[in-house]
Design a protein around this motif. Structure first.
Motif, PDB file in Angstrom:
ATOM      1  N   ARG A 171       1.191  -1.163   0.399  1.00  0.00           N
ATOM      2  CA  ARG A 171      -0.415   0.073   0.276  1.00  0.00           C
ATOM      3  C   ARG A 171       0.754   1.495  -0.068  1.00  0.00           C
ATOM      4  NH1 ARG A 171      -5.012  -1.803   4.326  1.00  0.00           N
ATOM      5  NH2 ARG A 171      -5.453  -3.663   2.356  1.00  0.00           N
ATOM      6  N   THR A 172       1.859   1.107  -0.915  1.00  0.00           N
ATOM      7  CA  THR A 172       2.906   2.211  -1.226  1.00  0.00           C
ATOM      8  C   THR A 172       2.947   2.957  -1.816  1.00  0.00           C
ATOM      9  OG1 THR A 172       4.954   0.864  -1.465  1.00  0.00           O
ATOM     10  CG2 THR A 172       3.671   1.424   1.409  1.00  0.00           C
ATOM     11  N   ALA A 177       7.028   8.584  -3.150  1.00  0.00           N
ATOM     12  CA  ALA A 177       7.962   9.232  -1.613  1.00  0.00           C
ATOM     13  C   ALA A 177       9.672   9.240  -1.873  1.00  0.00           C
ATOM     14  CB  ALA A 177       8.125   7.280  -1.151  1.00  0.00           C
ATOM     15  N   GLN A 178       9.744   8.865  -3.262  1.00  0.00           N
ATOM     16  CA  GLN A 178      11.126   9.519  -3.270  1.00  0.00           C
ATOM     17  C   GLN A 178      11.604  10.648  -3.143  1.00  0.00           C
ATOM     18  OE1 GLN A 178      14.243   8.323  -2.743  1.00  0.00           O
ATOM     19  NE2 GLN A 178      14.947  10.256  -3.408  1.00  0.00           N
ATOM     20  N   GLN A 205       1.665   3.135   5.886  1.00  0.00           N
ATOM     21  CA  GLN A 205       3.282   2.304   4.830  1.00  0.00           C
ATOM     22  C   GLN A 205       3.194   3.542   4.171  1.00  0.00           C
ATOM     23  OE1 GLN A 205      -0.642   1.332   5.294  1.00  0.00           O
ATOM     24  NE2 GLN A 205      -0.635  -0.358   5.613  1.00  0.00           N
ATOM     25  N   GLN A 206       3.277   4.005   4.031  1.00  0.00           N
ATOM     26  CA  GLN A 206       3.627   5.349   2.560  1.00  0.00           C
ATOM     27  C   GLN A 206       4.495   6.079   4.202  1.00  0.00           C
ATOM     28  OE1 GLN A 206       3.765   5.188  -0.480  1.00  0.00           O
ATOM     29  NE2 GLN A 206       4.212   7.525  -0.425  1.00  0.00           N
ATOM     30  N   GLN A 207       3.936   6.129   5.094  1.00  0.00           N
ATOM     31  CA  GLN A 207       5.151   6.698   6.150  1.00  0.00           C
ATOM     32  C   GLN A 207       6.221   6.302   6.703  1.00  0.00           C
ATOM     33  OE1 GLN A 207       3.335   6.722  10.278  1.00  0.00           O
ATOM     34  NE2 GLN A 207       4.847   8.432  10.919  1.00  0.00           N
ATOM     35  N   LYS A 208       6.411   5.310   6.973  1.00  0.00           N
ATOM     36  CA  LYS A 208       7.624   4.319   7.248  1.00  0.00           C
ATOM     37  C   LYS A 208       8.053   4.408   6.224  1.00  0.00           C
ATOM     38  CE  LYS A 208       5.377   1.730  10.577  1.00  0.00           C
ATOM     39  NZ  LYS A 208       4.507  -0.261  11.301  1.00  0.00           N
TER      40      LYS A 208
END
Length: 321
Positions: A171-172, A177-178, A205-208
């Protein structure tokens, strides 16, 4: 009590001190700052003349009621924003998936429901007029008085990426993110007087993932330390009560590797999901950027049965794209 002061409280717990000497401590310190749970754990017998509950929309009823019962005969001021997120079982780590998040009854909304007198504050101090425009229109009916942004710090910026959303267990969106990390590097080199940066995500999940990328980038960490810039990566559930000079909102959602658009947008598709957007769009003091893998064509294909998804589509198309 004097012996405790001299000894530094050696040999006795703080809770025991509070229980035994609360009457004396209240004379010395007439104003106390505590969470409802802490206040009740002290087991003090005396009541307070006034109680102020701040961020009451985040106080579950099972924490609020014991304090109310003990001090209910005195005066209370219950402060909060019902348009922001209430406490949830996900927030308390009782379920694994954000998509299963359930909201808990909270002190603010329950107090409003029983008819407590209400006063609405009309001045928004945190964000500029441009940055709070989304929340002001969609959540507060343009009732907030705001201030013009400082020179060079205006509007909400859209950063379009060709990201791929992993709809499986991850779920990312790794490209999204990059880009958040790259934008931090760009901003600290070009924007003056930024002392804090918040990267907000739709899910844990995206936070991690972003936190992992940030931790690996030692050079960026060094530059942040040199410039004394505070940075936090938070899911929206954890962002309430925070504010940052610069907010980077990592939306995450987009087409999967097969080019298929998701029909479910996690908690955004559930009851009250639109409140997450209010959190995202109301915590930037100077500048906000939204990273999105959704094109205008993608947005036009979105189903709008859920309020959160409908609002996301209209906000992005009206203010950003």
């Amino acid at each position: 009590m004097k012996r405790l002061v001299v000894s530094g409280g050696r040999g006795i717990s703080f809770a025991r001190i509070m229980k035994r000497y609360s009457n004396i401590l209240k004379e010395i310190f007439p104003i106390w700052l505590a969470t409802p749970n802490n206040l009740m754990s002290y087991e003090i017998k005396e009541t307070f003349e006034y109680l102020f509950f701040d961020e009451a929309s985040q106080i579950p009823m099972h924490e609020f009621l014991p304090v109310l019962y003990q001090n209910g005969k005195e005066r209370m001021v219950i402060c909060g924003d019902a348009k922001q997120l209430p406490p949830s079982v996900f927030f308390q780590n009782r379920v694994k998936e954000m998509s299963e998040c359930l909201f808990l009854p909270n002190a603010l909304e329950e107090s409003m429901a029983v008819g407590f007198p209400r006063i609405s504050l009309g001045v928004h101090y945190r964000s500029s007029k441009q940055n709070i425009a989304v929340s002001n229109e969609w959540f507060y009916e343009n009732s907030l008085e705001t201030f013009a942004a400082p020179e060079g710090m205006t509007d909400i910026q859209l950063v379009k990426v060709n990201g791929v959303y992993d709809r499986g267990n991850q779920r990312t969106n790794s490209i999204d993110a990059q880009k958040a990390i790259d934008m931090v590097r760009e901003y600290i080199g070009s924007v003056s007087k930024v002392s804090s940066i918040g990267i907000l995500t739709m899910n844990v999940q995206q936070q991690k993932l972003i936190m992992m990328l940030l931790k690996k980038d030692m050079e960026l960490q060094k530059q942040l330390d040199i410039r004394k810039i505070e940075i936090k990566v938070l899911s929206l559930e954890m962002a309430q009560g925070s504010e940052f000079d610069l907010v980077i909102f990592s939306l995450g959602y987009g087409k999967d590797k097969d080019g298929i658009m998701p029909y479910q947008f996690g908690p955004l598709s559930h009851f009250g999901g639109e409140k997450r957007l209010n959190v995202a769009f109301s915590h930037a003091r100077k500048k906000m950027a939204v990273i999105s893998s959704l094109s205008k064509e993608d947005l036009q294909q979105l189903r709008e049965e859920k309020e959160g998804v409908r609002m996301l589509k209209q906000i992005l198309m009206k203010y950003i794209i």
